[in-house]
Write a protein that holds these residues in place. Structure first.
Motif, PDB file in Angstrom:
ATOM      1  N   HIS A  11       0.905  -1.157  -0.181  1.00 55.96           N
ATOM      2  CA  HIS A  11      -0.087   0.157   0.164  1.00 55.96           C
ATOM      3  C   HIS A  11       0.879   1.347  -0.056  1.00 55.96           C
ATOM      4  O   HIS A  11       1.646   1.269   0.564  1.00 55.96           O
ATOM      5  CB  HIS A  11      -0.850  -0.214   1.060  1.00 55.96           C
ATOM      6  CG  HIS A  11      -1.927  -0.884   1.173  1.00 55.96           C
ATOM      7  ND1 HIS A  11      -1.782  -2.243   1.484  1.00 55.96           N
ATOM      8  CD2 HIS A  11      -3.189  -1.006   0.918  1.00 55.96           C
ATOM      9  CE1 HIS A  11      -2.902  -3.118   1.283  1.00 55.96           C
ATOM     10  NE2 HIS A  11      -3.683  -2.440   0.851  1.00 55.96           N
ATOM     11  N   ASP A  12       0.350   2.101  -0.634  1.00 54.41           N
ATOM     12  CA  ASP A  12       1.374   3.598  -0.776  1.00 54.41           C
ATOM     13  C   ASP A  12       0.928   4.242   0.647  1.00 54.41           C
ATOM     14  O   ASP A  12      -0.047   4.257   0.983  1.00 54.41           O
ATOM     15  CB  ASP A  12       0.656   4.369  -2.085  1.00 54.41           C
ATOM     16  CG  ASP A  12       1.514   5.570  -2.344  1.00 54.41           C
ATOM     17  OD1 ASP A  12       2.422   5.864  -1.559  1.00 54.41           O
ATOM     18  OD2 ASP A  12       1.213   6.318  -3.500  1.00 54.41           O
ATOM     19  N   SER A  24       1.175   7.474   1.046  1.00 55.14           N
ATOM     20  CA  SER A  24       0.506   8.717   0.962  1.00 55.14           C
ATOM     21  C   SER A  24      -1.052   8.510   0.699  1.00 55.14           C
ATOM     22  O   SER A  24      -1.830   9.178   1.239  1.00 55.14           O
ATOM     23  CB  SER A  24       1.227   9.823   0.230  1.00 55.14           C
ATOM     24  OG  SER A  24       1.253   9.216  -1.356  1.00 55.14           O
ATOM     25  N   THR A  25      -1.261   7.634  -0.370  1.00 54.90           N
ATOM     26  CA  THR A  25      -2.557   7.749  -1.093  1.00 54.90           C
ATOM     27  C   THR A  25      -3.510   6.302  -0.224  1.00 54.90           C
ATOM     28  O   THR A  25      -4.751   6.509  -0.225  1.00 54.90           O
ATOM     29  CB  THR A  25      -2.682   7.518  -2.520  1.00 54.90           C
ATOM     30  OG1 THR A  25      -1.887   6.303  -2.936  1.00 54.90           O
ATOM     31  CG2 THR A  25      -1.872   8.748  -3.028  1.00 54.90           C
ATOM     32  N   GLY A  26      -2.636   5.277   0.175  1.00 54.15           N
ATOM     33  CA  GLY A  26      -3.140   4.434   0.717  1.00 54.15           C
ATOM     34  C   GLY A  26      -3.730   3.146  -0.488  1.00 54.15           C
ATOM     35  O   GLY A  26      -4.200   2.000  -0.073  1.00 54.15           O
ATOM     36  N   LEU A  27      -3.638   3.560  -1.732  1.00 57.38           N
ATOM     37  CA  LEU A  27      -3.780   2.688  -2.793  1.00 57.38           C
ATOM     38  C   LEU A  27      -3.000   1.528  -2.584  1.00 57.38           C
ATOM     39  O   LEU A  27      -2.026   1.272  -2.345  1.00 57.38           O
ATOM     40  CB  LEU A  27      -3.535   3.293  -4.200  1.00 57.38           C
ATOM     41  CG  LEU A  27      -4.631   4.193  -4.341  1.00 57.38           C
ATOM     42  CD1 LEU A  27      -4.279   5.162  -5.990  1.00 57.38           C
ATOM     43  CD2 LEU A  27      -6.048   3.989  -4.419  1.00 57.38           C
ATOM     44  N   CYS A  28      -3.706   0.215  -2.918  1.00 62.80           N
ATOM     45  CA  CYS A  28      -2.925  -1.053  -2.993  1.00 62.80           C
ATOM     46  C   CYS A  28      -2.226  -1.398  -4.557  1.00 62.80           C
ATOM     47  O   CYS A  28      -2.829  -1.025  -5.350  1.00 62.80           O
ATOM     48  CB  CYS A  28      -3.673  -2.305  -2.751  1.00 62.80           C
ATOM     49  SG  CYS A  28      -2.992  -3.779  -2.462  1.00 62.80           S
ATOM     50  N   HIS A  29      -0.785  -1.896  -4.562  1.00 63.15           N
ATOM     51  CA  HIS A  29      -0.235  -1.953  -5.750  1.00 63.15           C
ATOM     52  C   HIS A  29       0.060  -3.390  -6.014  1.00 63.15           C
ATOM     53  O   HIS A  29       0.568  -3.479  -7.105  1.00 63.15           O
ATOM     54  CB  HIS A  29       1.160  -0.976  -5.731  1.00 63.15           C
ATOM     55  CG  HIS A  29       0.906   0.284  -5.642  1.00 63.15           C
ATOM     56  ND1 HIS A  29       0.456   1.014  -6.787  1.00 63.15           N
ATOM     57  CD2 HIS A  29       0.971   1.307  -4.619  1.00 63.15           C
ATOM     58  CE1 HIS A  29       0.253   2.220  -6.409  1.00 63.15           C
ATOM     59  NE2 HIS A  29       0.836   2.453  -5.060  1.00 63.15           N
ATOM     60  N   ARG A  74      -8.602   0.601  -1.779  1.00 63.68           N
ATOM     61  CA  ARG A  74      -8.279   2.138  -2.072  1.00 63.68           C
ATOM     62  C   ARG A  74      -7.851   2.710  -0.689  1.00 63.68           C
ATOM     63  O   ARG A  74      -7.329   3.735  -0.660  1.00 63.68           O
ATOM     64  CB  ARG A  74      -9.662   2.732  -2.165  1.00 63.68           C
ATOM     65  CG  ARG A  74     -10.313   2.578  -3.595  1.00 63.68           C
ATOM     66  CD  ARG A  74      -9.495   2.943  -4.822  1.00 63.68           C
ATOM     67  NE  ARG A  74     -10.109   2.611  -6.070  1.00 63.68           N
ATOM     68  CZ  ARG A  74      -9.084   2.249  -7.097  1.00 63.68           C
ATOM     69  NH1 ARG A  74      -8.137   2.209  -6.656  1.00 63.68           N
ATOM     70  NH2 ARG A  74      -9.903   1.916  -8.001  1.00 63.68           N
ATOM     71  N   ARG A  75      -7.616   1.709   0.262  1.00 62.81           N
ATOM     72  CA  ARG A  75      -7.216   2.238   1.606  1.00 62.81           C
ATOM     73  C   ARG A  75      -6.627   1.055   2.394  1.00 62.81           C
ATOM     74  O   ARG A  75      -7.406   0.077   2.399  1.00 62.81           O
ATOM     75  CB  ARG A  75      -8.251   3.133   2.445  1.00 62.81           C
ATOM     76  CG  ARG A  75      -7.795   3.823   3.345  1.00 62.81           C
ATOM     77  CD  ARG A  75      -8.941   4.759   4.224  1.00 62.81           C
ATOM     78  NE  ARG A  75     -10.159   3.816   4.410  1.00 62.81           N
ATOM     79  CZ  ARG A  75     -10.472   3.537   5.590  1.00 62.81           C
ATOM     80  NH1 ARG A  75      -9.562   3.873   6.600  1.00 62.81           N
ATOM     81  NH2 ARG A  75     -11.631   3.101   5.900  1.00 62.81           N
ATOM     82  N   TYR A  76      -5.618   1.093   3.069  1.00 61.42           N
ATOM     83  CA  TYR A  76      -5.054   0.062   4.080  1.00 61.42           C
ATOM     84  C   TYR A  76      -6.008   0.111   5.501  1.00 61.42           C
ATOM     85  O   TYR A  76      -6.040   1.244   5.922  1.00 61.42           O
ATOM     86  CB  TYR A  76      -3.667   0.312   4.317  1.00 61.42           C
ATOM     87  CG  TYR A  76      -3.110  -0.687   5.477  1.00 61.42           C
ATOM     88  CD1 TYR A  76      -2.970  -1.891   5.242  1.00 61.42           C
ATOM     89  CD2 TYR A  76      -3.159  -0.095   6.866  1.00 61.42           C
ATOM     90  CE1 TYR A  76      -2.452  -2.647   6.098  1.00 61.42           C
ATOM     91  CE2 TYR A  76      -2.483  -1.023   7.807  1.00 61.42           C
ATOM     92  CZ  TYR A  76      -2.147  -2.361   7.445  1.00 61.42           C
ATOM     93  OH  TYR A  76      -1.675  -3.352   8.207  1.00 61.42           O
TER      94      TYR A  76
END
Length: 104
Positions: free
Chosen positions: A53-54, A56-61, A86-88
């Motif tokens: 997870h990013d 800053s944005t929380g997006l999962c990659h 979309r969020r951890y």
């Protein structure tokens, strides 16, 4: 004479399996204690680790395998796509703190 050998062989096999069972239970307890001391793994609800997870944005990659319809053969095939998380939302790890060295 043969009965004695058979009895000794059965006794030896029984003690080795008991020893393996005792060693296994000791190892299981040791591993459980180590897991408890480490705390929960930072795994999100999507099943991916916090490292995917990013920050800053929380997006999962992470890449996820999804079935996609195949029009050529009227079947399906698997395709890798990015996780839609979309969020951890997993357990938050302890934050890092800076403590200056104390000099006397």
């Amino acid at each position: 004479m043969i009965e004695t050998v058979v009895i000794v062989a059965i006794a030896a096999m029984g003690t080795s399996s008991v020893a393996r069972t005792v060693r296994g239970s000791i190892n299981d307890r040791r591993k459980a204690r180590e897991r408890a001391l480490r705390g929960p793994e930072p795994v999100c609800g999507c099943g991916h680790h916090l490292s995917f997870h990013d920050a800053s944005t929380g997006l999962c990659h992470a890449q996820v395998s999804v079935k996609v319809p195949n029009e050529a053969s009227d079947g399906t095939h698997k395709e890798l796509v990015t996780c839609t998380c979309r969020r951890y939302i997993g357990p938050e790890p302890l934050g890092g703190y800076f403590a200056p060295e104390i000099t006397a």
